[in-house]
Design an enzyme around this catalytic site. Structure first.
Site, PDB file in Angstrom:
ATOM      1  N   SER A  67      -5.905 105.218 -45.638  1.00 16.77           N
ATOM      2  CA  SER A  67      -5.580 104.100 -44.736  1.00 16.77           C
ATOM      3  C   SER A  67      -4.158 104.307 -44.237  1.00 16.77           C
ATOM      4  O   SER A  67      -3.407 105.100 -44.805  1.00 16.77           O
ATOM      5  CB  SER A  67      -5.644 102.774 -45.497  1.00 16.77           C
ATOM      6  OG  SER A  67      -4.467 102.600 -46.283  1.00 16.77           O
ATOM      7  N   ASP A  68      -3.763 103.613 -43.196  1.00 23.33           N
ATOM      8  CA  ASP A  68      -2.344 103.591 -42.851  1.00 23.33           C
ATOM      9  C   ASP A  68      -1.668 102.578 -43.797  1.00 23.33           C
ATOM     10  O   ASP A  68      -2.329 101.877 -44.570  1.00 23.33           O
ATOM     11  CB  ASP A  68      -2.133 103.239 -41.378  1.00 23.33           C
ATOM     12  CG  ASP A  68      -0.759 103.715 -40.885  1.00 23.33           C
ATOM     13  OD1 ASP A  68       0.090 104.044 -41.737  1.00 23.33           O
ATOM     14  OD2 ASP A  68      -0.528 103.744 -39.666  1.00 23.33           O
ATOM     15  N   TYR A  69      -0.370 102.496 -43.710  1.00 17.54           N
ATOM     16  CA  TYR A  69       0.466 101.677 -44.603  1.00 17.54           C
ATOM     17  C   TYR A  69      -0.019 100.222 -44.649  1.00 17.54           C
ATOM     18  O   TYR A  69       0.084  99.516 -43.650  1.00 17.54           O
ATOM     19  CB  TYR A  69       1.886 101.737 -44.040  1.00 17.54           C
ATOM     20  CG  TYR A  69       3.004 101.416 -44.978  1.00 17.54           C
ATOM     21  CD1 TYR A  69       3.831 102.419 -45.459  1.00 17.54           C
ATOM     22  CD2 TYR A  69       3.266 100.106 -45.349  1.00 17.54           C
ATOM     23  CE1 TYR A  69       4.885 102.133 -46.298  1.00 17.54           C
ATOM     24  CE2 TYR A  69       4.309  99.814 -46.192  1.00 17.54           C
ATOM     25  CZ  TYR A  69       5.119 100.828 -46.664  1.00 17.54           C
ATOM     26  OH  TYR A  69       6.166 100.541 -47.492  1.00 17.54           O
ATOM     27  N   THR A  70      -0.546  99.804 -45.770  1.00 13.37           N
ATOM     28  CA  THR A  70      -1.154  98.473 -45.953  1.00 13.37           C
ATOM     29  C   THR A  70      -2.264  98.157 -44.932  1.00 13.37           C
ATOM     30  O   THR A  70      -2.557  96.993 -44.645  1.00 13.37           O
ATOM     31  CB  THR A  70      -0.116  97.315 -45.947  1.00 13.37           C
ATOM     32  OG1 THR A  70       0.575  97.304 -44.687  1.00 13.37           O
ATOM     33  CG2 THR A  70       0.885  97.420 -47.063  1.00 13.37           C
ATOM     34  N   GLY A  71      -2.864  99.202 -44.411  1.00  8.62           N
ATOM     35  CA  GLY A  71      -3.919  99.014 -43.398  1.00  8.62           C
ATOM     36  C   GLY A  71      -5.095  98.207 -43.928  1.00  8.62           C
ATOM     37  O   GLY A  71      -5.745  97.472 -43.175  1.00  8.62           O
TER      38      GLY A  71
END
Ligand code: BGC
Length: 769
Positions: free
Chosen positions: A294-298
């Site tokens: 995932s992206d950062y805290t996605g």
């Protein structure tokens, strides 16, 4: 109790047997056998894992509070010891990384090594131009070499996974992250995506100088509405397939090991939780077999998107095909509950774990977890003289000469030269956005580079000229993360100083434009002009009557209409990287003849955005060549349709003349090809490189087709007075596109083929398929 310790003992024996005896020396190219062997090894480890250990492998925290010598007491150490961490990212320094890896392989039950990721975007410590600048070189071999060098430096310093390449097509310069990609075009973008993956990963991931690449942000992140970062994306499938998805696919075809899901939604479902995107398209149709992060805290952000609570969105993400959770810990903390409630299956968890363990095997980490922790390499391979020499060259290759009235450039190394502007003496701003690993202060400022290149041949004067902007709050926002430019004087004082200096000079070089943090993540704007205080400075410099060269720093296409009308010479320098001052000066004085070409259209004003060369014709195109307003036609009352500078545009100190386009045949057979050639003559006074560009137009289709599409380019060095024949092989495959049913087809009929110096070329021939 006794039984449990015995089980643990047996498990450890088995694992250490596996770890020490695995044959991961085999290269990945050994194909099926190697894969099978890895599969078996991974399965046998998975059989030994507790559920918490499995979820731990899916967990990717940021490095947080780790400092050298204190890894053990960091907050993260406890989680690593408990097997709750699969990898760490943005931790810099081989000693630190070694310490952390030791915690994983000595203190955790199963001794599974960690991945170490980082945003190695345009170089590691040796920084190259921002990706948009790299793309402006149109030199895929050179770009590949920058990725290779970045991988070598990063792997020497403990990193084995980079979050690059970023291949998001963007036609919207309001979006700050346009700086991190290759611009607006799928063909150029795909070629660069392939080059970068090959550069980072090489042909053998077990080689200690290669690292895992991660193509991002999948998908369509560059089409955020209104250019506002993280905003909604909504587009037709036919546009996705033809105009936005090809660079991601090119990275997958090149064997990229991982994919990062984007923050935006697609068809109403955020990418991180979009099963159509991450499984049906990426894996089932494209055959991707690496892992998705995932992206950062996605994952957590899907709560705000309106997809449910943390438990719901974590289950959604796993089910969609996201394997690793960056920072949010939704997987770690909620998947057990979802499993118990039957909302996800153990097979789904096992599959994600398997993909991550496979990547670790592919890197050879089970064989030697310290493989990327060789202290000697860190000393020998990072920020070397050789790498800096290369960075200097690459910086110069990325620059785009936008205007050069009366051949004001190249300048002579003589007389008195005034360098004026807020970007003239700020080493920390030279590497540009997303240069996490670089030592900002080590970059060469414009002023220092200028002094070095000119030596004793000319007298250099300098003044800051202005602040970045009149608004101090705004200036603070665009000079963050150690890239501050001090506001020690008022704009009035700075201007007065600058005018004094300017008056003494024979020529003025204005170093103005954006700061490094004015583009990149969370740096969207609604105004594409140079900040007003700098624009006012430029006006005052012009009033002196001295020749002014504008060196434009930027991470995005800017609307420099005023500058184009009033400044005699404009060199777009982007953010050139570690050797910035030298790279710029090499070009200004003609030691390097500029050859960069714009990878994204420069608009006349922000109202034209989105503006891109490969648009459709509409039913009411304007019919006059001058672009004058026509009532009831597709145009504007207040500005013409044409951009300020088209895609592919860029001048040289020399001039090139193109012959008419020649075709080997005016018919292309099905599944066949034709050759397209032009003679290009260097008609000026300098040797120079030209990017010869080939575009096609499919005149009639079952769906509407763009007015032009790039289908080939070649960068050639032509000596002054010489002529080179440049030949392209245009194939049946090149004519294919996704039709209404999303079938990839070439349709019989008439085609036009254009070859020229930029996308506005009218040098055309016709053929039939
Ligand atoms: C960015 C990614 C980056 C990640 C890790 C995110 O904010 O969108 O591009 O790789 O952070 O630093």
């Amino acid at each position: 109790m006794k039984f449990n310790s015995f089980r643990l003992f047996i498990a450890l024996v088995i694992v250490s047997f596996l770890v020490t005896n695995c044959e991961s020396k085999q290269s990945l190219d050994n194909g099926d056998n190697a894969n099978l062997a890895i599969d078996q090894k991974v399965d046998s480890i998975i059989n030994l894992m507790t559920l918490q250990e499995k979820l731990g492998q899916l967990n990717l925290p940021s490095s947080g509070d780790i400092t050298t010598g204190q890894a053990k007491s960091s907050n993260i150490a406890k989680n690593i010891e408990q097997g709750k961490v699969g990898g760490l990212f943005n931790i810099k320094g081989v000693e630190k990384i070694r310490e952390v890896q030791r915690i994983a392989v000595e203190n955790s039950r199963l001794k599974i090594p960690l991945l170490f990721g980082m945003d190695v975007i345009h170089g590691y410590e040796t920084t190259f131009p921002i990706p948009l600048g790299l793309a402006a070189s149109w030199d895929t071999e050179m770009i590949k070499k920058t990725a290779q060098m970045a991988a070598k430096e990063a792997s020497a310093d403990g990193i084995n996974w980079t979050y690059s390449p970023m291949v998001d097509i963007s036609r919207d310069p309001r979006w700050g992250r346009i700086s991190e990609g290759s611009g607006e075009d799928v063909y150029l973008g795909s070629a660069i995506a392939k080059a970068m993956v090959e550069g980072y990963q090489g042909t053998d991931l077990t080689h200690p100088e290669t690292i895992l690449a991660c193509v991002k942000h999948f998908a369509l992140y560059g089409a955020a509405e209104a250019g506002r970062d993280y905003n909604t994306v909504d587009m037709s499938r036919i546009r996705m397939f033809n105009e936005y998805l090809p660079p991601y696919k090119a990275a997958v075809d090149a064997g990229v090991a991982s994919v990062m899901a984007s923050f935006n939604e697609i068809d109403g479902v955020p990418a991180t939780g979009n099963r159509w995107l991450l499984t049906e398209l990426l894996r089932d149709q494209w055959g991707f077999n690496g892992f998705v992060v995932s992206d950062y805290t996605g994952i957590n952000e899907m709560i705000a998107h309106g997809m449910g609570d943390l438990q719901a969105v974590s289950a959604l993400a796993l089910h969609a095909g996201t394997d690793m959770d960056m920072v949010g810990e939704g997987f770690l903390t909620t998947l057990e509950k979802s499993l118990n409630e039957g909302k996800i299956s153990i097979d789904e968890i096992n599959l994600a774990v398997k993909r991550i363990l496979k990547a670790k095997y592919q890197l050879g980490l089970f064989e030697d977890p310290y493989k990327y922790c060789n202290l000697q390499r860190a000393e020998n391979d990072v920020f070397t003289y050789e790498n800096r020499v290369f960075s200097r060259q690459v910086g110069a290759e990325s620059m785009v000469l936008l205007k050069n009235e009366n051949n004001l450039l190249p300048l002579k190394k003589q007389g008195t030269i005034a360098l004026i502007g807020p970007l003239s003496n700020t080493p920390v701003n030279m590497a540009g956005t997303w240069s996490v690993a670089t030592n900002q202060g080590q970059s060469i400022s414009f002023l220092d580079g200028l002094k070095t290149v000119v030596g004793n041949n000319a007298n250099i004067l300098h003044a800051q000229g202005s602040n970045v902007d009149y608004d101090s709050q705004y200036q603070a926002h665009v000079t963050m993360f150690g890239k501050e430019i001090a506001r020690t004087k008022s704009d009035k004082e700075l201007l007065a100083e600058a005018i004094e200096v300017a008056k003494k000079a024979d020529v003025i070089i204005a170093a103005i434009g954006e700061t490094a943090e004015l583009s990149g993540e969370s740096s969207s704007v609604t105004n594409l002009q140079i900040p007003q205080t700098q624009k006012d400075l430029l006006k005052e410099l012009l009033k002196t009557g001295k020749p002014v060269v504008l060196t434009l720093f930027t991470g995005r296409p800017l609307a420099i209409t005023f500058e184009n009308e009033n400044v005699p010479a404009i060199l777009n320098v982007w953010f050139p990287g570690s050797m910035a001052g030298l790279s710029i000066s090499d070009v200004l004085f003609g030691d390097v003849n500029p050859s960069g070409k714009l990878p994204a259209t420069f608009p006349m004003n922000v109202g034209q955005v989105p503006i891109f060369y490969n648009h459709k014709n509409t039913g009411r195109p304007i019919s006059n060549k001058e672009g004058k307003f026509e009532k009831f036609r597709s145009n504007y009352l207040d500005v013409r349709n044409e951009p300020l500078y088209p895609f592919g545009y860029g001048l040289s100190y020399t001039t090139f003349n193109y012959s008419k386009v020649k075709l080997s045949s005016n018919e292309m057979p099905n599944n066949g090809s034709i050759t397209v050639s032009v003679d290009v003559t260097n008609t000026g006074n300098f040797d120079g490189k030209e990017v010869v560009q080939l575009y096609i137009r499919d005149v009639v289709g079952s769906v509407t087709r763009p007015v032009k599409e790039l289908k080939g380019f070649k960068k050639v060095l032509i000596k002054k007075g010489e002529t080179t024949t440049v030949t392209f092989n245009l194939t049946y495959e090149d004519l294919k596109f996704y039709d209404y049913n999303l079938d990839f087809v070439a349709e019989p009929g008439d085609f036009q083929v254009f070859v020229g110096t930029d996308s506005s070329t009218e040098n055309m021939a016709e053929f039939k398929l």
